[in-house]
Design a protein around this motif. Structure first.
Motif, PDB file in Angstrom:
ATOM      1  N   TYR A  36       0.842  -1.187   0.000  1.00  0.00           N
ATOM      2  CA  TYR A  36       0.000   0.000   0.000  1.00  0.00           C
ATOM      3  C   TYR A  36       0.886   1.249   0.000  1.00  0.00           C
ATOM      4  O   TYR A  36       2.021   1.233   0.468  1.00  0.00           O
ATOM      5  N   GLN A  38       0.817   5.429   1.067  1.00  0.00           N
ATOM      6  CA  GLN A  38       0.071   6.418   1.844  1.00  0.00           C
ATOM      7  C   GLN A  38       0.718   7.791   1.712  1.00  0.00           C
ATOM      8  O   GLN A  38       1.908   7.967   2.016  1.00  0.00           O
ATOM      9  N   SER A  41      -1.979  12.829   5.281  1.00  0.00           N
ATOM     10  CA  SER A  41      -3.391  13.194   5.472  1.00  0.00           C
ATOM     11  C   SER A  41      -4.339  12.392   4.588  1.00  0.00           C
ATOM     12  O   SER A  41      -5.449  12.849   4.297  1.00  0.00           O
ATOM     13  N   GLN A  42      -3.894  11.228   4.122  1.00  0.00           N
ATOM     14  CA  GLN A  42      -4.771  10.348   3.351  1.00  0.00           C
ATOM     15  C   GLN A  42      -4.679   8.929   3.895  1.00  0.00           C
ATOM     16  O   GLN A  42      -3.720   8.572   4.587  1.00  0.00           O
ATOM     17  N   GLY A  43      -5.675   8.129   3.560  1.00  0.00           N
ATOM     18  CA  GLY A  43      -5.605   6.724   3.905  1.00  0.00           C
ATOM     19  C   GLY A  43      -4.722   5.973   2.932  1.00  0.00           C
ATOM     20  O   GLY A  43      -4.475   6.431   1.817  1.00  0.00           O
ATOM     21  N   PRO A  44      -4.207   4.813   3.351  1.00  0.00           N
ATOM     22  CA  PRO A  44      -3.391   4.003   2.434  1.00  0.00           C
ATOM     23  C   PRO A  44      -4.182   3.609   1.191  1.00  0.00           C
ATOM     24  O   PRO A  44      -5.403   3.447   1.235  1.00  0.00           O
ATOM     25  N   PHE A  46      -4.152   0.866  -2.151  1.00  0.00           N
ATOM     26  CA  PHE A  46      -3.632  -0.401  -2.680  1.00  0.00           C
ATOM     27  C   PHE A  46      -2.744  -0.156  -3.889  1.00  0.00           C
ATOM     28  O   PHE A  46      -3.074   0.628  -4.769  1.00  0.00           O
ATOM     29  N   TYR A  87       3.800   0.583   2.555  1.00  0.00           N
ATOM     30  CA  TYR A  87       3.595  -0.463   3.545  1.00  0.00           C
ATOM     31  C   TYR A  87       3.499  -1.824   2.870  1.00  0.00           C
ATOM     32  O   TYR A  87       2.829  -1.985   1.853  1.00  0.00           O
ATOM     33  N   PHE A 102      -0.441  -3.298   9.859  1.00  0.00           N
ATOM     34  CA  PHE A 102       0.669  -2.879   9.025  1.00  0.00           C
ATOM     35  C   PHE A 102       1.908  -2.627   9.876  1.00  0.00           C
ATOM     36  O   PHE A 102       1.813  -2.332  11.054  1.00  0.00           O
ATOM     37  N   SER A 104       5.646  -0.343  10.157  1.00  0.00           N
ATOM     38  CA  SER A 104       5.875   1.106  10.207  1.00  0.00           C
ATOM     39  C   SER A 104       6.080   1.700   8.822  1.00  0.00           C
ATOM     40  O   SER A 104       6.083   2.908   8.665  1.00  0.00           O
TER      41      SER A 104
ATOM     42  N   LYS B  41       3.325   6.109  12.877  1.00  0.00           N
ATOM     43  CA  LYS B  41       2.779   5.661  11.605  1.00  0.00           C
ATOM     44  C   LYS B  41       2.397   4.184  11.558  1.00  0.00           C
ATOM     45  O   LYS B  41       2.077   3.671  10.495  1.00  0.00           O
ATOM     46  N   PHE B  42       2.450   3.488  12.710  1.00  0.00           N
ATOM     47  CA  PHE B  42       1.954   2.117  12.710  1.00  0.00           C
ATOM     48  C   PHE B  42       0.443   2.126  12.513  1.00  0.00           C
ATOM     49  O   PHE B  42      -0.272   2.885  13.162  1.00  0.00           O
ATOM     50  N   LEU B  43      -0.022   1.271  11.627  1.00  0.00           N
ATOM     51  CA  LEU B  43      -1.457   1.123  11.393  1.00  0.00           C
ATOM     52  C   LEU B  43      -1.913  -0.160  12.062  1.00  0.00           C
ATOM     53  O   LEU B  43      -1.582  -1.252  11.614  1.00  0.00           O
ATOM     54  N   PHE B  90      -8.698   5.386  10.902  1.00  0.00           N
ATOM     55  CA  PHE B  90      -9.086   5.123   9.521  1.00  0.00           C
ATOM     56  C   PHE B  90     -10.145   4.038   9.464  1.00  0.00           C
ATOM     57  O   PHE B  90     -10.027   2.998  10.108  1.00  0.00           O
ATOM     58  N   PHE B 104      -9.439   2.531   1.906  1.00  0.00           N
ATOM     59  CA  PHE B 104      -9.428   3.339   3.118  1.00  0.00           C
ATOM     60  C   PHE B 104     -10.141   4.670   2.930  1.00  0.00           C
ATOM     61  O   PHE B 104     -10.138   5.249   1.833  1.00  0.00           O
ATOM     62  N   GLY B 105     -10.712   5.154   4.033  1.00  0.00           N
ATOM     63  CA  GLY B 105     -11.200   6.518   4.073  1.00  0.00           C
ATOM     64  C   GLY B 105     -10.032   7.468   4.288  1.00  0.00           C
ATOM     65  O   GLY B 105      -8.877   7.042   4.398  1.00  0.00           O
ATOM     66  N   SER B 106     -10.319   8.740   4.379  1.00  0.00           N
ATOM     67  CA  SER B 106      -9.257   9.746   4.488  1.00  0.00           C
ATOM     68  C   SER B 106      -8.828  10.001   5.924  1.00  0.00           C
ATOM     69  O   SER B 106      -7.922  10.791   6.167  1.00  0.00           O
TER      70      SER B 106
END
Lengths: 112, 113
Positions: A36, A38, A41-44, A46, A87, A102, A104, B41-43, B90, B104-106
């Motif tokens: 992914y 990223q 300020s956005q989501g990851p 694909f 990621y 995920f 880091s 930044k870990f998800l 998220f 994913f959303g924002s």
């Protein structure tokens, strides 16, 4: 539990090919490897998914050796807009919560 | 049209308050998720619902409660907010529960003061 390890950061220049490697020594037979991207300020988002050998789409290639203990995301001819965090995610059919977490990620910075 | 939308985008609140984050997907997906991204930044996966049923409930304080009124919606309610809850949350969805790419959303930036 397929924990992933990636370099924290990488720098590259515009027009170069970038390879980001992810280690997943404990990958299980049913696990797939997904990458992914990223932006701040956005989501990851694909990029690519694979199980073995090589997968290619319009934006990247994914190389997976025979033992599947690592994978390499290859971005051809990067541009400034490819600066982002990348990621690697290893997930299995069991749907284990930890396999959906995920790591880091790798901060890729593309320089002019 | 946004595929996965979550509201609000920013949430600033005081310790001890109760707040909710809403998420909706218009992709027709069966599975939805909540993730927490910390400052490093870990998800981390928190919850997942498949067809309105909870299938993943990671070790998360009981103060966090997800609710899925239908397949297209997954809300997150947080009671008694603490400083450590500050993070970006998220929402995501996928066609099915396994080996499917996540959309994913924002994100919702939650700041607890």
């Amino acid at each position: 539990l397929a924990k992933t390890t990636q370099p924290i950061s990488m720098d590259s220049y515009e027009g170069q090919e970038v390879n980001i490697t992810c280690s997943h020594n404990n990958i299980a037979t049913n696990d797939y490897i997904t990458w992914y991207q990223q932006f701040p300020s956005q989501g990851p988002r694909f990029i690519i998914q694979g199980y073995k050998t090589k997968v290619t789409n319009e934006v990247a290639s994914l190389f997976i050796p025979a033992d599947r203990k690592s994978s390499t995301l290859s971005l051809p001819r990067v541009s400034l807009s490819d600066t982002a965090v990348y990621y690697c995610l290893v997930e299995g059919a069991s749907g284990s919560a930890r396999q959906l977490t995920f790591g880091s990620g790798t901060q890729l910075t593309v320089l002019p | 049209d946004t595929a996965v939308s979550q509201t609000p985008k920013y949430l600033v609140t005081q310790m001890g308050n109760d707040k909710s984050i809403k998420c909706e997907q218009n992709l027709g997906h069966d599975t939805m998720y909540w993730y927490k991204q910390d400052s490093k930044k870990f998800l981390k996966i928190m919850f997942s619902y498949n067809n309105k049923e909870l299938i993943i409930n990671e070790t998360v304080p009981n103060r966090f409660s997800p609710k899925s009124p239908d397949k297209a919606h997954l809300n997150l309610h947080i009671n008694s907010l603490e400083l450590g809850d500050s993070a970006v949350y998220f929402c995501a969805s996928s066609r099915q529960a396994y080996n499917e790419k996540l959309f994913f959303g924002s994100g919702t930036q939650l700041s607890v003061l």
